[in-house]
Design a protein around this motif. Structure first.
Motif, PDB file in Angstrom:
ATOM      1  N   GLY A 154       0.820  -1.212   0.000  1.00  0.00           N
ATOM      2  CA  GLY A 154       0.000   0.000   0.000  1.00  0.00           C
ATOM      3  C   GLY A 154       0.852   1.259   0.000  1.00  0.00           C
ATOM      4  N   ALA A 155       1.914   1.271   0.799  1.00  0.00           N
ATOM      5  CA  ALA A 155       2.801   2.446   0.854  1.00  0.00           C
ATOM      6  C   ALA A 155       3.499   2.680  -0.481  1.00  0.00           C
ATOM      7  CB  ALA A 155       3.829   2.259   1.972  1.00  0.00           C
ATOM      8  N   LEU A 156       3.936   1.605  -1.129  1.00  0.00           N
ATOM      9  CA  LEU A 156       4.580   1.740  -2.441  1.00  0.00           C
ATOM     10  C   LEU A 156       3.623   2.362  -3.455  1.00  0.00           C
ATOM     11  CD1 LEU A 156       6.531  -1.632  -2.722  1.00  0.00           C
ATOM     12  CD2 LEU A 156       7.532   0.656  -2.600  1.00  0.00           C
ATOM     13  N   ILE A 157       2.367   1.921  -3.453  1.00  0.00           N
ATOM     14  CA  ILE A 157       1.372   2.455  -4.395  1.00  0.00           C
ATOM     15  C   ILE A 157       1.131   3.944  -4.139  1.00  0.00           C
ATOM     16  CG2 ILE A 157      -1.053   2.342  -5.094  1.00  0.00           C
ATOM     17  CD1 ILE A 157      -0.924  -0.685  -4.559  1.00  0.00           C
ATOM     18  N   ILE A 158       0.969   4.315  -2.855  1.00  0.00           N
ATOM     19  CA  ILE A 158       0.733   5.723  -2.504  1.00  0.00           C
ATOM     20  C   ILE A 158       1.916   6.593  -2.910  1.00  0.00           C
ATOM     21  CG2 ILE A 158       0.514   7.318  -0.561  1.00  0.00           C
ATOM     22  CD1 ILE A 158      -2.070   5.958  -1.122  1.00  0.00           C
ATOM     23  N   LEU A 159       3.134   6.107  -2.671  1.00  0.00           N
ATOM     24  CA  LEU A 159       4.326   6.871  -3.047  1.00  0.00           C
ATOM     25  C   LEU A 159       4.367   7.123  -4.545  1.00  0.00           C
ATOM     26  CD1 LEU A 159       7.220   5.365  -0.868  1.00  0.00           C
ATOM     27  CD2 LEU A 159       6.440   7.735  -0.880  1.00  0.00           C
ATOM     28  N   LEU A 160       4.081   6.100  -5.332  1.00  0.00           N
ATOM     29  CA  LEU A 160       4.132   6.237  -6.787  1.00  0.00           C
ATOM     30  C   LEU A 160       3.025   7.158  -7.302  1.00  0.00           C
ATOM     31  CD1 LEU A 160       4.967   2.536  -7.737  1.00  0.00           C
ATOM     32  CD2 LEU A 160       6.496   4.508  -7.870  1.00  0.00           C
ATOM     33  N   LEU A 161       1.840   7.078  -6.709  1.00  0.00           N
ATOM     34  CA  LEU A 161       0.722   7.910  -7.162  1.00  0.00           C
ATOM     35  C   LEU A 161       0.926   9.384  -6.831  1.00  0.00           C
ATOM     36  CD1 LEU A 161      -2.397   5.681  -6.308  1.00  0.00           C
ATOM     37  CD2 LEU A 161      -1.421   6.143  -8.569  1.00  0.00           C
ATOM     38  N   THR A 162       1.546   9.665  -5.689  1.00  0.00           N
ATOM     39  CA  THR A 162       1.751  11.057  -5.269  1.00  0.00           C
ATOM     40  C   THR A 162       3.109  11.608  -5.664  1.00  0.00           C
ATOM     41  OG1 THR A 162       2.597  10.366  -3.102  1.00  0.00           O
ATOM     42  CG2 THR A 162       0.219  10.741  -3.286  1.00  0.00           C
ATOM     43  N   GLY A 163       3.969  10.751  -6.225  1.00  0.00           N
ATOM     44  CA  GLY A 163       5.317  11.193  -6.555  1.00  0.00           C
ATOM     45  C   GLY A 163       6.166  11.446  -5.332  1.00  0.00           C
ATOM     46  N   GLY A 164       5.719  10.955  -4.171  1.00  0.00           N
ATOM     47  CA  GLY A 164       6.484  11.147  -2.938  1.00  0.00           C
ATOM     48  C   GLY A 164       6.501  12.582  -2.443  1.00  0.00           C
ATOM     49  N   LYS A 165       5.497  13.409  -2.818  1.00  0.00           N
ATOM     50  CA  LYS A 165       5.450  14.807  -2.395  1.00  0.00           C
ATOM     51  C   LYS A 165       4.894  14.906  -0.982  1.00  0.00           C
ATOM     52  CE  LYS A 165       4.890  16.630  -7.089  1.00  0.00           C
ATOM     53  NZ  LYS A 165       3.995  17.377  -8.008  1.00  0.00           N
ATOM     54  N   VAL A 166       5.707  15.384  -0.063  1.00  0.00           N
ATOM     55  CA  VAL A 166       5.319  15.457   1.339  1.00  0.00           C
ATOM     56  C   VAL A 166       4.143  16.401   1.531  1.00  0.00           C
ATOM     57  CG1 VAL A 166       6.075  16.155   3.650  1.00  0.00           C
ATOM     58  CG2 VAL A 166       7.611  14.855   2.167  1.00  0.00           C
ATOM     59  N   SER A 167       4.085  17.502   0.780  1.00  0.00           N
ATOM     60  CA  SER A 167       2.995  18.472   0.926  1.00  0.00           C
ATOM     61  C   SER A 167       1.641  17.845   0.616  1.00  0.00           C
ATOM     62  CB  SER A 167       3.236  19.678   0.009  1.00  0.00           C
ATOM     63  OG  SER A 167       3.346  19.273  -1.346  1.00  0.00           O
ATOM     64  N   VAL A 168       1.611  16.869  -0.289  1.00  0.00           N
ATOM     65  CA  VAL A 168       0.362  16.155  -0.606  1.00  0.00           C
ATOM     66  C   VAL A 168       0.103  15.062   0.430  1.00  0.00           C
ATOM     67  CG1 VAL A 168      -0.836  14.713  -2.309  1.00  0.00           C
ATOM     68  CG2 VAL A 168       0.596  16.627  -3.067  1.00  0.00           C
ATOM     69  N   LEU A 169       1.136  14.297   0.763  1.00  0.00           N
ATOM     70  CA  LEU A 169       0.994  13.187   1.695  1.00  0.00           C
ATOM     71  C   LEU A 169       0.557  13.656   3.082  1.00  0.00           C
ATOM     72  CD1 LEU A 169       4.156  11.113   0.697  1.00  0.00           C
ATOM     73  CD2 LEU A 169       1.782  10.361   0.472  1.00  0.00           C
ATOM     74  N   VAL A 170       1.045  14.819   3.518  1.00  0.00           N
ATOM     75  CA  VAL A 170       0.720  15.283   4.861  1.00  0.00           C
ATOM     76  C   VAL A 170      -0.762  15.621   4.983  1.00  0.00           C
ATOM     77  CG1 VAL A 170       1.162  17.763   4.554  1.00  0.00           C
ATOM     78  CG2 VAL A 170       1.593  16.688   6.776  1.00  0.00           C
ATOM     79  N   VAL A 171      -1.384  16.056   3.877  1.00  0.00           N
ATOM     80  CA  VAL A 171      -2.825  16.326   3.882  1.00  0.00           C
ATOM     81  C   VAL A 171      -3.598  15.021   4.016  1.00  0.00           C
ATOM     82  CG1 VAL A 171      -4.765  17.226   2.558  1.00  0.00           C
ATOM     83  CG2 VAL A 171      -2.591  18.453   2.569  1.00  0.00           C
ATOM     84  N   LEU A 172      -3.240  14.029   3.177  1.00  0.00           N
ATOM     85  CA  LEU A 172      -3.888  12.722   3.246  1.00  0.00           C
ATOM     86  C   LEU A 172      -3.741  12.127   4.643  1.00  0.00           C
ATOM     87  CD1 LEU A 172      -2.576  11.160  -0.104  1.00  0.00           C
ATOM     88  CD2 LEU A 172      -4.655  12.478   0.248  1.00  0.00           C
ATOM     89  N   TYR A 173      -2.549  12.253   5.179  1.00  0.00           N
ATOM     90  CA  TYR A 173      -2.200  11.670   6.476  1.00  0.00           C
ATOM     91  C   TYR A 173      -2.986  12.319   7.612  1.00  0.00           C
ATOM     92  CZ  TYR A 173       1.126   9.922  10.029  1.00  0.00           C
ATOM     93  OH  TYR A 173       1.720   9.300  11.102  1.00  0.00           O
ATOM     94  N   SER A 174      -2.982  13.654   7.646  1.00  0.00           N
ATOM     95  CA  SER A 174      -3.580  14.382   8.767  1.00  0.00           C
ATOM     96  C   SER A 174      -5.077  14.128   8.878  1.00  0.00           C
ATOM     97  CB  SER A 174      -3.322  15.888   8.618  1.00  0.00           C
ATOM     98  OG  SER A 174      -1.941  16.168   8.653  1.00  0.00           O
ATOM     99  N   ILE A 175      -5.778  14.078   7.753  1.00  0.00           N
ATOM    100  CA  ILE A 175      -7.235  13.914   7.793  1.00  0.00           C
ATOM    101  C   ILE A 175      -7.614  12.613   8.492  1.00  0.00           C
ATOM    102  CG2 ILE A 175      -9.269  13.489   6.350  1.00  0.00           C
ATOM    103  CD1 ILE A 175      -8.170  15.561   4.389  1.00  0.00           C
ATOM    104  N   ASN A 176      -6.991  11.505   8.108  1.00  0.00           N
ATOM    105  CA  ASN A 176      -7.344  10.229   8.726  1.00  0.00           C
ATOM    106  C   ASN A 176      -6.901  10.148  10.179  1.00  0.00           C
ATOM    107  OD1 ASN A 176      -8.695   9.193   6.576  1.00  0.00           O
ATOM    108  ND2 ASN A 176      -7.405   7.415   6.311  1.00  0.00           N
TER     109      ASN A 176
END
Length: 508
Positions: free
Chosen positions: A372-394
């Motif tokens: 799951g982490a590999l898929i998320i990294l590839l879909l977001t390009g590993g951009k922390v600014s995007v990942l932190v939004v996804l992360y914080s909400i949940n």
């Protein structure tokens, strides 16, 4: 060579579940738990304060209030989650709290959010760690960053398939390096600009009054709340201890509270201290570098480092920072499978997620987290600014459900003799933390819905639907088994049973 020997070479020999040493080898003492589980919270200081400070825009003088609010929030949430440790000493965290105190539906939502949260823990921690390391390299290396992150996920996946104890041992020195280097840089950086500290508060108040006069209180409050909420990634990981109480050494409640205290103190000091450094040193973004890399470079330069010495010192600091983030990613491999196992016990997930491998780890859960982490990294390009939004909400969805459950619990049990003396104090703490987490959740969804917020809500919703389907399947299976049991209920058994003559030609 036999296939089993290849597996043994890769993952190690099987563990004996009956050996007295086995429990000792996988149980985590407070210090080790602080490293393995608390690192998730402490590592968020590598990206949470930066997101908050960037959200202030040109109004950086509000960073003083942001630092104070950050430290207070860490302790409020941590103290509230101590109640989870007390009431649920067998672990399960947000999922168990929501299920037991709010009902199965709330538990399903919380569990689904936690699973996505732990996948994102791995993704964002590895991505932020890779960002820290690539801050040392020329801009031309940036395209390779995503592949380095994917390689690290695979490495951590392998470590955890071998067993949690090995992964903690490997990453322990880097964790210690992070704590020592960052504490020293923060303390020295604030001390170096100590002459400005007496004027910091009056100057900040004056600038706030001027801004309020120009734009109004509502505008100032909106800017501050936006930055405070978008820095919500700072508080992620606090729940990791309560989710994994069953992994702690006895007595688990005492060990859990001590781990939580260590994590709260270290996170409050580091996160608030880094925000103060940004303010005191007028940190400004530099392409290809994290804001931490920029401000730590300035502090080291002020300390007398230059040229090669500066690069080596900064490399040591950022390597320790990246190392801590990789330790935090490991929390996802520990906590995620635990939540999956709890949900599998309630038939929300396939029952195979409860099973241990011969290395006594929940292998299926670990594999799901890693993929799951590999898929998320590839879909977001590993951009922390995007990942932190996804992360914080949940994370804050789970926080809010758990704290709502705690609040409900203290209200329902206020008349019990054991709680009569302190239920009001505990209710006030739970409600205060609930107000903070739910406000951050709502503001983050509102501000970032079209910048990735919708994606995490969609993923969590899909997981809820899948879980409902899985439970319906198990319910139907049980119904069919019960129907078959009824058919044979009248059959004779035991000594009254007369076996038919054996016929070799008949069906078995």
């Amino acid at each position: 060579m036999k296939p089993s020997s290849w597996r043994e070479r890769l993952l190690g020999k099987a563990r004996d579940p009956l050996s007295p040493e086995t429990r000792h080898s996988i149980a985590l003492a407070a210090i080790v738990a602080w490293i393995s589980l608390g690192a998730d919270g402490l590592s968020s200081s590598s990206y949470g304060p930066e997101e908050a400070f960037r959200a202030l825009g040109n109004y950086t003088h509000l960073a003083l209030f942001l630092a104070i609010a950050t430290a207070i929030t860490v302790f409020v949430v941590a103290l509230a989650y101590n109640q989870v440790i007390e009431l649920f000493p067998t672990g399960g965290g947000g999922y168990r709290v929501s299920t037991a105190l709010l009902g199965p539906s709330a538990g399903l939502l919380s569990g689904s959010a936690l699973i996505v949260d732990y996948v994102l823990t791995i993704a964002i921690s590895v991505a932020a760690g890779t960002d820290a390391l690539f801050s040392l390299l020329p801009l031309g290396w940036q395209p390779y960053k995503i592949w380095a992150a994917c390689a690290m996920v695979l490495f951590l996946l392998w470590l955890n398939l071998r067993g949690a104890k090995e992964s903690v041992k490997v990453l322990l020195p880097i964790f210690a390096g992070f704590v020592l280097t960052h504490a020293a840089l923060i303390a020295w950086g604030i001390f170096a600009h100590a002459e400005g500290l007496p004027l910091l508060i009056p100057n900040t108040l004056r600038e706030v009054r001027e801004l309020t006069h120009e734009a109004g209180w509502f505008f100032v409050l909106a800017v501050f709340l936006k930055a405070y909420s978008l820095g919500g990634g700072t508080y992620t990981g606090i729940e990791a201890v309560s989710n994994n109480v069953d992994r702690l050494a006895e007595p688990v409640v005492r060990t859990g509270k001590l781990t939580m205290l260590l994590m709260a103190i270290s996170l409050a000091f580091t996160a608030a201290g880094i925000i103060l450094l940004y303010l005191l040193w007028n940190a400004a973004p530099v392409e290809g570098q994290t804001l931490n890399a920029v401000v730590f470079g300035d502090v080291l330069r002020e300390m007398g480092f230059d040229g090669t010495d500066l690069f080596v010192a900064l490399a040591a600091v950022l390597t320790c920072e990246a190392g801590l983030l990789f330790v935090a990613a490991n929390t996802g491999f520990l906590g995620g499978p635990s939540v999956l196992a709890n949900m599998a016990s309630d038939s929300w997930m396939p029952h195979r997620f409860r099973y241990l491998s011969n290395r006594l780890v929940t292998e299926n859960g670990i594999l799901l987290m890693g993929v799951g982490a590999l898929i998320i990294l590839l879909l977001t390009g590993g951009k922390v600014s995007v990942l932190v939004v996804l992360y914080s909400i949940n994370v804050f969805l789970t926080f809010s459900l758990s704290l709502a459950g705690l609040s409900s619990y203290w209200i329902r049990n206020r008349d019990k003799p054991v709680y009569k003396k302190h239920w009001k104090r505990r209710l006030a703490l739970s409600l205060g933390a609930l107000t903070i987490t739910s406000a951050i959740l709502v503001i983050t969804i509102f501000e970032k819905f079209f910048e990735g917020g919708w994606a995490t809500l969609l993923i969590t919703s899909v997981l809820v639907v899948i879980s409902l389907g899985i439970r319906a399947h198990y319910r139907e299976t049980r119904r069919r088994i019960a129907a078959i049991d009824e058919i044979f209920a009248g059959q004779a058994f035991g000594s009254d049973c007369t076996p038919p003559p054996l016929d070799p030609q008949a069906p078995t």
